[in-house]
Design a protein around this motif. Structure first.
Motif, mmCIF file in Angstrom:
data_model
loop_
_atom_site.group_PDB
_atom_site.id
_atom_site.type_symbol
_atom_site.label_atom_id
_atom_site.label_comp_id
_atom_site.label_asym_id
_atom_site.label_seq_id
_atom_site.Cartn_x
_atom_site.Cartn_y
_atom_site.Cartn_z
ATOM 1 N N ALA A 74 54.377 20.064 31.099
ATOM 2 C CA ALA A 74 54.875 18.711 30.857
ATOM 3 C C ALA A 74 54.016 17.689 31.576
ATOM 4 N N GLU A 75 53.826 16.563 30.902
ATOM 5 C CA GLU A 75 53.093 15.427 31.473
ATOM 6 C C GLU A 75 54.087 14.397 31.954
ATOM 7 N N GLY A 76 53.696 13.648 32.979
ATOM 8 C CA GLY A 76 54.527 12.557 33.470
ATOM 9 C C GLY A 76 53.649 11.377 33.823
ATOM 10 N N SER A 77 54.183 10.182 33.714
ATOM 11 C CA SER A 77 53.382 8.995 34.008
ATOM 12 C C SER A 77 54.247 7.919 34.641
ATOM 13 N N SER A 78 53.584 6.977 35.288
ATOM 14 C CA SER A 78 54.290 5.867 35.923
ATOM 15 C C SER A 78 53.304 4.744 36.188
ATOM 16 N N SER A 79 53.816 3.536 36.329
ATOM 17 C CA SER A 79 52.974 2.391 36.692
ATOM 18 C C SER A 79 53.827 1.360 37.403
ATOM 19 N N ASN A 80 53.180 0.513 38.170
ATOM 20 C CA ASN A 80 53.878 -0.598 38.805
ATOM 21 C C ASN A 80 52.906 -1.761 38.946
ATOM 22 N N THR A 81 53.417 -2.912 39.312
ATOM 23 C CA THR A 81 52.597 -4.111 39.429
ATOM 24 C C THR A 81 52.586 -4.626 40.860
ATOM 25 N N ASP A 82 51.409 -4.973 41.362
ATOM 26 C CA ASP A 82 51.247 -5.586 42.673
ATOM 27 C C ASP A 82 51.065 -7.093 42.514
ATOM 28 N N PHE A 83 51.653 -7.857 43.415
ATOM 29 C CA PHE A 83 51.464 -9.309 43.450
ATOM 30 C C PHE A 83 50.822 -9.660 44.788
ATOM 31 N N THR A 140 54.548 9.705 42.884
ATOM 32 C CA THR A 140 55.855 10.347 43.003
ATOM 33 C C THR A 140 56.712 10.087 41.773
ATOM 34 N N ALA A 141 56.695 8.857 41.278
ATOM 35 C CA ALA A 141 57.457 8.531 40.070
ATOM 36 C C ALA A 141 56.934 9.306 38.864
ATOM 37 N N ALA A 142 55.620 9.490 38.805
ATOM 38 C CA ALA A 142 55.033 10.249 37.694
ATOM 39 C C ALA A 142 55.468 11.715 37.753
ATOM 40 N N PHE A 143 55.528 12.291 38.962
ATOM 41 C CA PHE A 143 55.988 13.673 39.092
ATOM 42 C C PHE A 143 57.471 13.788 38.751
ATOM 43 N N THR A 144 58.255 12.783 39.067
ATOM 44 C CA THR A 144 59.667 12.788 38.687
ATOM 45 C C THR A 144 59.805 12.808 37.171
ATOM 46 N N VAL A 153 50.357 12.727 35.641
ATOM 47 C CA VAL A 153 50.346 14.042 36.270
ATOM 48 C C VAL A 153 50.738 15.113 35.248
ATOM 49 N N MET A 154 50.532 16.372 35.646
ATOM 50 C CA MET A 154 50.883 17.504 34.793
ATOM 51 C C MET A 154 51.565 18.572 35.636
ATOM 52 N N LEU A 155 52.607 19.196 35.089
ATOM 53 C CA LEU A 155 53.268 20.338 35.712
ATOM 54 C C LEU A 155 53.234 21.511 34.740
ATOM 55 N N THR A 156 52.906 22.695 35.259
ATOM 56 C CA THR A 156 52.850 23.901 34.432
ATOM 57 C C THR A 156 53.762 24.963 35.027
ATOM 58 N N THR A 197 52.892 24.700 38.938
ATOM 59 C CA THR A 197 51.601 24.194 39.387
ATOM 60 C C THR A 197 51.473 22.712 39.067
ATOM 61 N N PRO A 198 51.282 21.861 40.091
ATOM 62 C CA PRO A 198 51.108 20.425 39.863
ATOM 63 C C PRO A 198 49.637 20.042 39.764
ATOM 64 N N GLU A 199 49.373 18.971 39.049
ATOM 65 C CA GLU A 199 48.014 18.426 38.966
ATOM 66 C C GLU A 199 48.103 16.922 38.705
ATOM 67 N N VAL A 200 47.326 16.150 39.447
ATOM 68 C CA VAL A 200 47.234 14.715 39.211
ATOM 69 C C VAL A 200 46.085 14.481 38.240
ATOM 70 N N LEU A 201 46.394 14.043 37.037
ATOM 71 C CA LEU A 201 45.379 13.829 36.013
ATOM 72 C C LEU A 201 44.633 12.524 36.217
ATOM 73 N N MET A 202 45.386 11.492 36.615
ATOM 74 C CA MET A 202 44.787 10.165 36.784
ATOM 75 C C MET A 202 45.622 9.370 37.768
ATOM 76 N N SER A 203 44.955 8.754 38.728
ATOM 77 C CA SER A 203 45.634 7.880 39.668
ATOM 78 C C SER A 203 44.710 6.703 39.940
ATOM 79 N N ALA A 204 45.064 5.543 39.412
ATOM 80 C CA ALA A 204 44.185 4.376 39.504
ATOM 81 C C ALA A 204 44.937 3.203 40.094
#
Length: 265
Positions: free
Chosen positions: A201-210, A238-242, A185-188, A144-151
C-alpha cells in the motif's frame, strides 16, 4: 490597496517586536503543536488518544515484525536530508493502536533479548528468572516501510503567486512565503511462512508552511519572525505512513488469495 497592505505590514511588525521582548515560557508537558498523525499511546489491546482517522480491528490478524532496511538508498537519503530517525517507532504505535496485528520484536532490542538468555544459560541469573526456551512468539508477517518521496518547500500557492510580489505588495510577499511539504511512502506485508506478499500500500500527505519572516523583511524592514506554522517534515512523513497503514488494513480486510489454477498457490 496600498493602505491595507501598509496596515497589515505594521501589524505583523508590531507582533514580531512584542514577541521578541517576551521571556521564554516554561516547558509544557504535552503539546498540540508538536503532535504528529501518530498520537497517544497503546498498552496491549488498550489505546488512548488515538488519531480518529486511524483504522481499527476487532481482533488481530496475527503477529507482525517490522523490517526496516537501513542499508537501502532511500534510508540514507532520508536520514542525511531530514535527520528524522527510524520509521519503526511510529509504525509500532500505529499498529498496536489499531489492534490489527500484535507487534513482536525483531529489531535492535532483539540483541538484548538474546543477552538475557545468554546470562541465564551462563548461570549468572537468579533462580526463577524464568528465561528459557520456547517462550518467544513467532512473527506471522513482516512489514517493510519505504519513503518514496519526501520534499520540503515544493511549488504550490507560494510559487504561483510569489511572482506577483512587486505588484501585490504585502499580499504578494505572503504568497511568496507559502511553501508545500510533501511525502509519499510504501508499506509491504509478507507472510513469513510462505514468503508470499500479502499486501502492498502507498500513502501520501502534504501540508503548507507560512513564513512570515519573508513578509516582514520584504515589506517593512523588520525581520526575525521565522516560520509561523512551519511544520517539520517528520509530521508529513508520519501522516503518509498513517495513510499507508490504513490502506494495508483495508487490503487485509478484503484479502483474496491469488491463484495459479491447477499449478497451486
Amino acid at each position: 490597496e496600498k493602505t491595507m497592505s501598509r496596515i497589515f505590514a505594521l501589524t505583523l511588525a508590531a507582533a514580531a517586536i512584542a514577541l521578541a521582548g517576551c521571556e521564554a515560557t516554561q516547558p509544557k508537558i504535552g503539546s498540540d503543536s508538536a503532535k504528529t498523525a501518530a498520537t497517544g499511546s497503546a498498552g496491549g489491546a488498550a489505546a488512548q488518544n488515538v488519531n480518529s482517522k486511524l483504522g481499527r480491528c476487532d481482533r488481530p490478524a496475527g503477529t507482525i515484525a517490522l523490517v526496516e532496511d537501513t542499508s537501502l538508498d532511500w534510508y540514507r537519503a532520508y536520514m542525511d536530508k531530514y535527520r528524522l530517525g527510524s520509521t519503526s517507532p511510529v509504525l509500532r504505535l500505529l499498529i498496536q493502536q489499531s489492534n490489527c496485528f500484535i507487534v513482536v520484536e525483531r529489531g535492535r532490542a532483539m540483541a538484548n533479548m538474546q543477552q538475557e538468555r545468554a546470562l541465564q544459560n551462563s548461570g549468572e541469573m537468579r533462580q526463577n528468572s524464568n528465561f528459557g526456551k520456547g517462550q518467544m512468539v513467532a512473527a506471522d508477517y513482516s512489514l517493510t516501510p519505504e519513503v518514496l518521496m519526501s520534499a520540503r518547500g515544493t511549488s504550490g500557492l507560494g510559487a504561483a503567486l510569489g511572482g506577483f510580489g512587486g505588484r501585490l505588495g504585502v499580499l504578494g510577499a505572503v504568497a511568496g512565503g507559502i511553501q508545500t511539504n510533501e511525502a509519499a511512502v510504501m508499506l509491504t506485508l509478507v507472510d513469513n511462512r510462505s514468503g508470499v506478499q500479502v499486501a502492498a500500500a502507498e500513502g501520501s500527505s502534504s501540508n503548507t508552511d507560512f513564513n512570515l519572516g519573508a513578509v516582514l523583511v520584504g515589506s517593512s524592514g523588520f525581520g526575525g519572525a521565522g516560520g509561523y506554522t512551519n511544520t517539520p517534515q517528520g509530521k508529513v512523513v508520519t501522516a503518509a505512513f498513517t495513510d499507508a497503514y490504513n490502506n494495508i488494513i483495508n487490503a487485509v480486510r478484503n484479502y483474496s488469495p491469488q491463484s495459479m489454477g491447477d499449478r497451486g498457490m
